[in-house]
Design a protein around this motif. Structure first.
Motif, short mmCIF file in Angstrom:
data_model
loop_
_atom_site.label_atom_id
_atom_site.label_comp_id
_atom_site.label_asym_id
_atom_site.label_seq_id
_atom_site.Cartn_x
_atom_site.Cartn_y
_atom_site.Cartn_z
N LEU A 1 0.52 -0.59 0.13
CA LEU A 1 -0.28 0.13 -0.22
C LEU A 1 1.08 1.58 -0.13
N ASP A 2 0.53 2.29 -1.15
CA ASP A 2 1.04 3.67 -1.07
C ASP A 2 -0.03 4.73 -0.69
N SER A 3 -1.13 4.32 -0.95
CA SER A 3 -2.04 5.52 -1.66
C SER A 3 -3.27 5.24 -1.32
N VAL A 4 -4.15 5.59 -0.83
CA VAL A 4 -6.24 5.35 -0.63
C VAL A 4 -6.66 6.51 -1.05
N ASN A 5 -7.37 6.26 -2.28
CA ASN A 5 -8.26 7.21 -2.56
C ASN A 5 -9.86 6.84 -1.61
N MET A 6 -9.70 8.19 -1.12
CA MET A 6 -11.02 8.45 -0.75
C MET A 6 -12.51 9.53 -1.18
N SER A 7 -13.33 8.84 -0.50
CA SER A 7 -14.36 9.88 -0.77
C SER A 7 -15.68 9.82 -0.67
N ARG A 8 -16.61 11.40 -0.46
CA ARG A 8 -17.31 11.77 0.11
C ARG A 8 -18.79 10.68 0.09
N VAL A 9 -19.85 10.25 1.02
CA VAL A 9 -20.59 9.51 1.15
C VAL A 9 -22.37 10.30 1.55
N ASP A 10 -22.65 10.96 0.98
CA ASP A 10 -24.06 11.53 1.54
C ASP A 10 -24.50 11.10 2.20
N SER A 11 -25.61 11.26 2.99
CA SER A 11 -26.27 11.15 4.27
C SER A 11 -27.29 9.44 4.44
N GLY A 12 -27.47 9.38 2.97
CA GLY A 12 -27.57 7.71 3.06
C GLY A 12 -27.04 6.85 2.80
N GLY A 13 -25.55 7.25 2.53
CA GLY A 13 -24.23 6.13 2.30
C GLY A 13 -23.85 6.13 1.00
N VAL A 14 -24.76 7.63 0.44
CA VAL A 14 -24.40 6.41 -1.70
C VAL A 14 -23.36 7.67 -1.69
N LEU A 15 -21.81 7.22 -2.85
CA LEU A 15 -21.00 8.30 -3.20
C LEU A 15 -21.41 8.77 -3.56
N MET A 16 -20.65 10.37 -3.65
CA MET A 16 -20.72 11.97 -4.04
C MET A 16 -19.28 11.49 -5.42
N PRO A 17 -20.19 11.68 -6.23
CA PRO A 17 -18.85 12.48 -7.32
C PRO A 17 -18.33 13.16 -7.35
N GLY A 18 -17.02 13.80 -7.86
CA GLY A 18 -16.46 14.13 -7.33
C GLY A 18 -16.15 15.09 -7.00
#
Ligand SMILES: Cc1cc2nc3c(=O)[nH]c(=O)nc-3n(C[C@H](O)[C@H](O)[C@H](O)COP(=O)(O)OP(=O)(O)OC[C@H]3O[C@@H](n4cnc5c(N)ncnc54)[C@H](O)[C@@H]3O)c2cc1C
Length: 486
Positions: A249-266
């Protein structure tokens, strides 16, 4: 003391220690089997003899440890794995199974001196839980660990398994482990919770539930103070989408999710780290109980499949009781009081305690248990992982069963080609998922979740993998001992 004990307790965590101490105090011959070198279980894990600086949690367990270790009639079998329970319903040699009953229980154990078969009159299973594995692209890279695994490095050996740590998931254990890492000198880059911060706002019922659980709240507050002092960012509504690196491992890709737990694009961002510690919750270790034939219930808020029991912690199989996390994930304090109740129930069955005295002794224990259950339910309902998030992380290429290298796409294809498949065991036979060394411990939740999502069946309809012996890898010698004994 007889060579064969009255009672075998599997597991020397809070539940097993409390059960053993209570049983021994009332005259039962007890043998405690645990695969660790020293008793304590997960939370009260003791460092190896000779280590001079036990952590706060190791010290917190000392009173219970001392109680169990000083109780007459309690013997210990450390460094030993219980790999199978036979005679209660089904086993290697009596699959059709005679009528269950005390005196017929046999427990296959692998010890440092070789295989043994124990034949107690009663069995108390307190095998605890393990981290909930959550697959996503890159989760098999070296450096991706569970939060409990990282904690074991620090607590058991005083080791840091890397330099730059990201902790992610949805369980409050993340805060405790992050603070332990900071205390041990690690650089914690970020702690990411998939939930949104408002899940933490307490309601009136939560305040009631917190009454009597000040110790846990203080532990959480102390961890937050440590993280604030070390300027560790704590983010909410954030998940790991993928882990990256060539050989490690050298990095991770993190993303925000909305209040329903669905991934938010961008909202994706790359964070450098060499250890990713995942803490989404725990799965009860029900394997031995299921092998014994004990009935289980589906309780998603308590870790999934849990062992059904009555008010004395007796399972559906005579002579077999349970306590602690395998009755539903709820924490060390609940595990300890359940261990005492299991002991009172077992003592009655052995004729060492009459029903009136057992009820009187159990009364204050039941009051504590009710408080602990309220607190555990309030915490768990807030931190349960969102299925929408977890399901969305897996692609067709993601390996679900690491032992047999079965990808999510293989399972989807099998389900498409064989529309009649709908249970965990049927999918296991076709794809080999769950057939490897870990016996499905690291893939069952993901494989069963995928089958349910793909076929529209309920988790109860899908079931889980049959718990085959040996439940953990043991040398053939252990199996040969059972064969000699039969
Ligand atoms: C990895 C991990 C880390 C945790 N860290 C924290 C924490 O920091 N703070 C907190 O509040 N809670 C923590 N928890 C939760 C907490 O440990 C539990 O709530 C509590 O320990 C439950 O007690 P128990 O007696 O049911 O099980 P455990 O304490 O898990 O004890 C079970 C014991 O059974 C033994 N065992 C299991 N299977 C076998 C077998 N087949 N043969 C022989 N022995 C066996 C294990 O070695 C273990 O010693 C953690 C849980 C895990 C899994």
């Amino acid at each position: 003391m007889n060579e064969q004990p009255d009672v075998v307790v599997v597991g020397a965590g809070p539940a097993g220690l409390a059960a053993a101490a209570t049983l021994g105090r009332h005259g039962a011959d007890v043998l405690v089997v645990d695969e660790q070198q020293r008793p304590g279980g997960q939370i009260y894990r003791q460092p190896p003899a000779g280590f001079t600086r036990p952590g706060r949690q190791a010290k917190a367990g000392r009173a219970l440890l001392a109680e169990a270790e000083s109780t007459p009639n309690v013997r210990w079998l450390p460094d030993s794995t219980a790999w199978g329970v036979f005679g209660t319903r089904a086993g290697l040699d009596d699959y059709a199974g005679p009528a269950p009953g005390p005196g017929r229980i046999r427990v296959g154990v692998h010890t440092p001196d070789g295989g043994r078969v124990l034949e107690p009159s009663a069995l108390v299973l307190t095998a605890g839980a393990y981290d909930l594995p959550v697959p996503f692209p890159g989760w098999t890279l070296p450096g991706v660990l569970t939060a409990g695994g990282v904690q074991t490095f620090v607590k058991a050996q005083g080791l840091l398994p890397g330099h730059r740590f990201v902790l992610a998931g949805g369980h409050p254990l993340l805060l405790v482990v992050a603070a332990q890492l900071v205390d041990a000198g690690a650089r914690v880059v970020e702690v990411a919770f998939s939930q949104h911060p408002r899940v933490l706002l307490p309601g009136p019922r939560d305040l009631l539930a917190a009454f009597g659980s000040a110790g846990k709240l203080a532990e959480g507050a102390a961890a937050l103070r440590t993280l604030r002092r070390a300027r560790v960012p704590i983010r909410f509504g954030t998940v790991i989408r993928s882990a990256h690196g060539d050989d490690a491992l050298d990095s991770v890709n993190m993303s925000r999710v909305d209040s329903g737990g669905v991934l938010m694009p961008g909202t994706e961002r790359i964070v450098g780290c060499d250890v990713l510690a995942l803490g989404y919750g725990f799965v009860p270790s029900t394997e031995l109980a299921r092998q014994a034939g004990c009935a289980v219930d589906w309780r998603p808020g308590e870790g999934g499949w849990v062992v059904a029991h009555d008010a004395w912690m007796r399972t559906s199989v005579p002579g077999v009781s349970v306590a602690g996390e395998l009755t539903g994930v709820a924490g060390a304090e609940q595990a300890e009081v359940e261990g005492r109740l299991a002991a009172y129930g077992t003592l009655q069955a052995l004729g060492l305690l009459d029903a009136d005295r057992a009820s009187a002794l159990a009364r204050p224990v039941r009051r504590v248990l009710a408080r602990r259950r309220r607190f555990a339910a309030a915490v768990l309902s807030r931190f349960a992982p969102a299925p929408a998030t977890l399901g969305a992380l897996v692609t067709d290429e993601t390996v679900l069963c690491r032992c047999e290298e079965v990808r999510a796409g293989d399972i989807r294809q099998a389900l498409a080609e064989h529309p009649h498949l709908g249970t965990a065991n049927a999918v296991k036979l076709v794809t080999r998922a769950g057939m490897g060394l870990c016996q499905g411990r690291s893939c069952a939740p993901a494989v069963c979740g995928l089958i349910a999502a793909q076929t529209g069946r309920t988790p109860e309809q899908v079931g889980t993998f049959t718990a085959q012996p040996p439940v953990k890898p043991v040398p053939l010698d252990a199996l040969a001992a059972a064969e000699r004994h039969a």
